[in-house]
Design an enzyme around this catalytic site. Structure first.
Site, PDB file in Angstrom:
ATOM      1  N   TYR A 124       0.830  -1.210   0.000  1.00  0.00           N
ATOM      2  CA  TYR A 124       0.000   0.000   0.000  1.00  0.00           C
ATOM      3  C   TYR A 124       0.862   1.256   0.000  1.00  0.00           C
ATOM      4  O   TYR A 124       0.383   2.335   0.317  1.00  0.00           O
ATOM      5  CB  TYR A 124      -0.938  -0.006   1.216  1.00  0.00           C
ATOM      6  CG  TYR A 124      -2.036  -1.028   1.121  1.00  0.00           C
ATOM      7  CD1 TYR A 124      -1.734  -2.362   0.902  1.00  0.00           C
ATOM      8  CD2 TYR A 124      -3.367  -0.668   1.243  1.00  0.00           C
ATOM      9  CE1 TYR A 124      -2.720  -3.312   0.796  1.00  0.00           C
ATOM     10  CE2 TYR A 124      -4.365  -1.620   1.148  1.00  0.00           C
ATOM     11  CZ  TYR A 124      -4.036  -2.939   0.922  1.00  0.00           C
ATOM     12  OH  TYR A 124      -5.016  -3.887   0.824  1.00  0.00           O
ATOM     13  N   LYS A 171       4.073 -14.826   4.039  1.00  0.00           N
ATOM     14  CA  LYS A 171       4.318 -15.714   2.904  1.00  0.00           C
ATOM     15  C   LYS A 171       5.832 -15.731   2.675  1.00  0.00           C
ATOM     16  O   LYS A 171       6.338 -15.491   1.571  1.00  0.00           O
ATOM     17  CB  LYS A 171       3.555 -15.170   1.676  1.00  0.00           C
ATOM     18  CG  LYS A 171       3.530 -16.093   0.498  1.00  0.00           C
ATOM     19  CD  LYS A 171       2.543 -17.235   0.617  1.00  0.00           C
ATOM     20  CE  LYS A 171       2.634 -18.164  -0.565  1.00  0.00           C
ATOM     21  NZ  LYS A 171       1.829 -19.381  -0.424  1.00  0.00           N
ATOM     22  N   ASP A 204      -1.947 -18.476   3.156  1.00  0.00           N
ATOM     23  CA  ASP A 204      -2.981 -19.322   2.525  1.00  0.00           C
ATOM     24  C   ASP A 204      -3.496 -20.375   3.499  1.00  0.00           C
ATOM     25  O   ASP A 204      -4.713 -20.593   3.626  1.00  0.00           O
ATOM     26  CB  ASP A 204      -2.474 -19.951   1.210  1.00  0.00           C
ATOM     27  CG  ASP A 204      -1.008 -20.335   1.242  1.00  0.00           C
ATOM     28  OD1 ASP A 204      -0.328 -19.977   2.227  1.00  0.00           O
ATOM     29  OD2 ASP A 204      -0.532 -20.995   0.301  1.00  0.00           O
ATOM     30  N   ASP A 228      -5.699  -6.483   5.522  1.00  0.00           N
ATOM     31  CA  ASP A 228      -6.897  -5.952   4.879  1.00  0.00           C
ATOM     32  C   ASP A 228      -7.849  -7.111   4.561  1.00  0.00           C
ATOM     33  O   ASP A 228      -9.054  -7.065   4.839  1.00  0.00           O
ATOM     34  CB  ASP A 228      -6.459  -5.231   3.593  1.00  0.00           C
ATOM     35  CG  ASP A 228      -7.525  -4.309   3.048  1.00  0.00           C
ATOM     36  OD1 ASP A 228      -8.592  -4.198   3.677  1.00  0.00           O
ATOM     37  OD2 ASP A 228      -7.294  -3.693   1.992  1.00  0.00           O
TER      38      ASP A 228
END
Ligand code: NAI
Length: 340
Positions: A124, A171, A204, A228
């Protein structure tokens, strides 16, 4: 203890839900002086800008604000007031408690976890460019400074709120440098909080685990984009965004507000549901150290939901905003006189 808090009633249903919330806070007996300020379209009319320095200065001076939803004026040149506010006050931690309310249909009625989202960087940062026509790059920025302070905040939150575990979501198996740094900063902070369990999960797998066995999570900390997405996923587990409270915390200030917007379609009718702002206010009371008042407010709010007789229209009841607030106020008063 005396507190001065900036109150931003906001637009649309904002003034109705903030009035209902302030009324219940006052019933708890906490000594708060409210300093009212304006932002957004109202400020544009009065000061010629949506984020006037007078309001920002008050938010910095008082450190804590309770804020109704703000409508960003539609038209060219107006950036989001909420994004601007996060920048102006460097509100780096977005905190979203996820706790189901009694009698509100949802998948996990017992769920009680907290999402701590890094609010200032990641994907962002707005760093995007065209390499050649048809190829664009979007840069993900992760810094040691921001990762360390968000991890520290998550552990402090866990410690101060009687939580047992903090899980970092990442991740790092693919984004070895960026998420790897985030994870390294997380475990460096974990060493400073030996009483809190620390673990990590890949984003995930986290999504699947949240849907299947969300009770394994307590406090969760993550960079901007994952936060988010996961905060909305978690809101879905307990009945949707309409009842979701939020807080944006920084060193220069903390802003407590509902996740929903100004609901212009029902503004002025006295039927808005103030629950999300009330849950944010309960977090605010905990933040300023008024834990007993926060607990009494939360218990009364949950009891009104358990009774199911003073529920607002959006949840299938017919109570007006002020009737709902009065029902909570009466529970607080009844509990206070029973204890006396
Ligand atoms: P919204 O959340 O205001 O409304 C969506 C739907 O939910 C509407 O049907 C509304 O009536 C209902 N709703 C929302 N809050 C409710 C409540 N407390 N009680 C009962 N019903 C409720 O989203 P929308 O329409 O997309 O946005 C309206 C305005 O709010 C926009 O100008 C937007 O920029 C602003 N906004 C401000 C936010 C903030 O200040 N934090 C956050 C989101 C939107």
């Amino acid at each position: 203890m005396k507190h001065t808090i900036t109150l931003i009633p906001g637009d649309g249903i904002g003034p109705e839900i903030t009035a209902a919330t302030v009324r219940v806070i006052e019933a708890t007996g906490v000594d708060i002086t409210w300093e009212t300020q304006i932002l957004g379209a109202q400020a544009l009319e009065k000061y010629g800008e949506t984020l006037p320095e007078a309001s920002i200065e008050a938010m910095r001076r008082n450190k804590v604000s309770l804020k109704g939803p703000i409508m960003t004026p539609i038209g060219k040149g107006f950036t989001s007031v909420n994004v601007g506010l996060r920048r102006a006050l460097d509100l780096y931690a977005n905190v979203r408690p996820v706790k189901a309310l009694p009698n509100v249909p949802c998948r996990y009625p017992e769920l009680d976890l907290v999402i701590v989202r890094e609010n200032t960087e990641g994907l962002y940062s707005g760093l995007e460019h065209i390499v050649i026509p048809g190829v664009v790059e979007s840069l993900k920025v992760i810094t040691e400074k921001a990762s360390t302070r968000i991890a520290k905040y998550a552990f402090e939150y866990a410690r101060d709120n009687g939580r047992k575990k903090v899980t970092a979501v990442h991740k790092a198996n693919i984004m070895k440098l960026s998420d790897g740094l985030f994870l390294e900063c997380f475990y460096n902070q974990a060493k400073l909080f030996p009483e809190i369990e620390a673990d990590d999960k890949i984003i995930d797998n986290t999504c699947m685990q949240l849907v299947m066995r969300p009770e394994q999570f307590d406090v969760m900390v993550m960079e901007n984009l994952y936060g988010d997405i996961l905060s909305d996923l978690c809101a879905g587990l307990i009945g949707g965004l309409g009842l979701a409270p939020g807080a944006n915390i920084g060193e220069q200030g903390a802003v407590f507000e509902a996740v929903h917007g100004s609901a212009p379609d029902i503004a002025g009718q006295g039927i808005a549901n103030p629950t999300a702002l009330m849950l944010s206010a309960i977090e605010m009371l905990r933040y300023i150290g008024e834990r007993d008042a926060a607990q009494r407010f939360e218990t009364a709010l949950f009891d009104v939901f358990k009774d199911g007789t003073s529920i607002t229209k959006d949840l299938g009841g017919n109570a007006k905003t002020n009737e709902f607030a009065r029902a909570i106020e009466e529970k607080i008063k009844a509990a206070t006189s029973a204890a006396a």
